[in-house]
Enzyme design. Sequence first.
Site, PDB file in Angstrom:
ATOM      1  N   GLY A   1      -3.767  -1.661  -9.361  1.00 18.60           N
ATOM      2  CA  GLY A   1      -4.688  -2.299 -10.319  1.00 18.60           C
ATOM      3  C   GLY A   1      -5.026  -1.309 -11.430  1.00 18.60           C
ATOM      4  N   HIS A   2      -5.409  -0.076 -11.037  1.00 21.80           N
ATOM      5  CA  HIS A   2      -5.692   0.962 -12.043  1.00 21.80           C
ATOM      6  C   HIS A   2      -4.433   1.272 -12.862  1.00 21.80           C
ATOM      7  CE1 HIS A   2      -8.725   2.188  -8.863  1.00 21.80           C
ATOM      8  NE2 HIS A   2      -9.486   2.033  -9.931  1.00 21.80           N
TER       9      HIS A   2
ATOM     10  N   ALA B   1      -9.247   7.196  -6.368  1.00 22.27           N
ATOM     11  CA  ALA B   1      -8.635   6.365  -5.317  1.00 22.27           C
ATOM     12  C   ALA B   1      -7.794   5.282  -5.996  1.00 22.27           C
ATOM     13  CB  ALA B   1      -9.694   5.774  -4.392  1.00 22.27           C
ATOM     14  N   LEU B   2      -6.917   5.747  -6.855  1.00 20.30           N
ATOM     15  CA  LEU B   2      -6.201   4.830  -7.744  1.00 20.30           C
ATOM     16  C   LEU B   2      -5.170   3.980  -7.004  1.00 20.30           C
ATOM     17  CD1 LEU B   2      -5.625   7.241 -10.776  1.00 20.30           C
ATOM     18  CD2 LEU B   2      -7.558   5.726 -10.303  1.00 20.30           C
TER      19      LEU B   2
ATOM     20  N   GLN C   1     -19.094  -6.699 -14.486  1.00 25.46           N
ATOM     21  CA  GLN C   1     -19.088  -5.368 -15.112  1.00 25.46           C
ATOM     22  C   GLN C   1     -18.529  -5.457 -16.529  1.00 25.46           C
ATOM     23  OE1 GLN C   1     -17.959  -1.460 -13.261  1.00 25.46           O
ATOM     24  NE2 GLN C   1     -15.959  -1.937 -14.084  1.00 25.46           N
TER      25      GLN C   1
ATOM     26  N   LYS D   1     -11.190  -7.949 -12.025  1.00 26.08           N
ATOM     27  CA  LYS D   1     -11.816  -8.060 -10.699  1.00 26.08           C
ATOM     28  C   LYS D   1     -13.332  -7.832 -10.806  1.00 26.08           C
ATOM     29  CE  LYS D   1     -11.411  -4.886  -7.465  1.00 26.08           C
ATOM     30  NZ  LYS D   1     -12.826  -4.548  -7.154  1.00 26.08           N
TER      31      LYS D   1
ATOM     32  N   GLN E   1     -24.465   4.558  -9.973  1.00 28.62           N
ATOM     33  CA  GLN E   1     -24.174   3.126  -9.861  1.00 28.62           C
ATOM     34  C   GLN E   1     -24.111   2.643  -8.413  1.00 28.62           C
ATOM     35  OE1 GLN E   1     -20.232   3.620 -11.886  1.00 28.62           O
ATOM     36  NE2 GLN E   1     -19.580   2.007 -10.501  1.00 28.62           N
TER      37      GLN E   1
HETATM   38  O1  PAF Z   1     -14.950   0.003 -12.228  1.00 34.04           O
HETATM   39  C1  PAF Z   1     -15.146   1.200 -11.926  1.00 34.04           C
HETATM   40  O2  PAF Z   1     -14.349   1.877 -11.270  1.00 34.04           O
HETATM   41  C2  PAF Z   1     -16.449   1.849 -12.352  1.00 34.04           C
HETATM   42  O3  PAF Z   1     -17.514   0.976 -12.269  1.00 34.04           O
HETATM   43  C3  PAF Z   1     -16.368   2.508 -13.745  1.00 34.04           C
HETATM   44  C4  PAF Z   1     -16.152   1.477 -14.843  1.00 34.04           C
HETATM   45  C5  PAF Z   1     -15.270   3.537 -13.758  1.00 34.04           C
HETATM   46  C6  PAF Z   1     -17.692   3.220 -14.044  1.00 34.04           C
HETATM   47  O4  PAF Z   1     -17.955   4.217 -13.101  1.00 34.04           O
END
Ligand code: PAF
Length: 279
Positions: free
Chosen positions: A36-37, A32-33, A153, A149, A61
Amino acid sequence: MLHFTDIADIRNYLNERQLEGKSVGLVPTMGALHDGHYSLVKAAVKENDIAIASIFINPVQFDQKEDFENYPKTMSSDFSGLEKMGTHIVFTPSLEEIYPSTLNLNLSFGSMEKGMEGKFREGHFNGVGIIVGKLLNIIRPNTAYFGQKDLQQFSIITCLVEDLSYDVELKCMPTVRSENGLALSSRNQRLSKKGLDEAALIYKSLNLAHDLLRKSYSIAEVEHQIHNLYEKSNLDLEYFAVVDAVSLVPLTTLAQKTALCVAAHVEGVRLIDNMIISE
Ligand code: PAF
């Protein structure tokens, strides 16, 4: 753009390239880019011989099954976006490829995950740590790129890399925002136009907190004002935290680098954002 789904195949391919001395940059994603990606991908393409994006929605997660199931999936537009950016490789392993058997490992990050996301999303950072650890072992990148963001993490992944001696440089890239200030997130796709407008309050609240701190309001007073702001809105504030930007420990007075962090629900969608301010 090359596409791999099997760990053995991408390893074989990269082993040869790495022996030739090629540098590798990795952008781990759940698809779902958005821009930001793509800002991470842009940096990876610019700074490495081989830029790799991984797309894997990591069930471990997610603390809510519903959130996992509703996570947006836009594989074909993700592929065309990555191709346009000049990505060399996209890696999309299946669930069975990543988790072929029951997972017994459990990662704990101590005080770093006591607050904020770690507190409100039980087991979240165990899942993040496991998938990022696996991806770093599979790809063995020179550099891995993450967005600011997800600040907590990034701290957790820094801890993972330091404590387990991964040979990788981590880069934390600035948050990309829409015109109204809302931090880009795959979850924004689940908001109506009205929700997108209302969600702009999150960035406004960070700016307000920053202004008040600049005017020497105490952290306790700022927290009070931010809670009031959300109470008058349609947003449901989960937390507003003022923490040390490195250790993530909650602060009562400003640190050299202080992070203002927010999680709030808009139309049932959970959004996070943060701002780092220097003393
Ligand atoms: O930030 C994310 O999209 C996720 O937490 C990651 C780092 C790809 C791990 O699944």
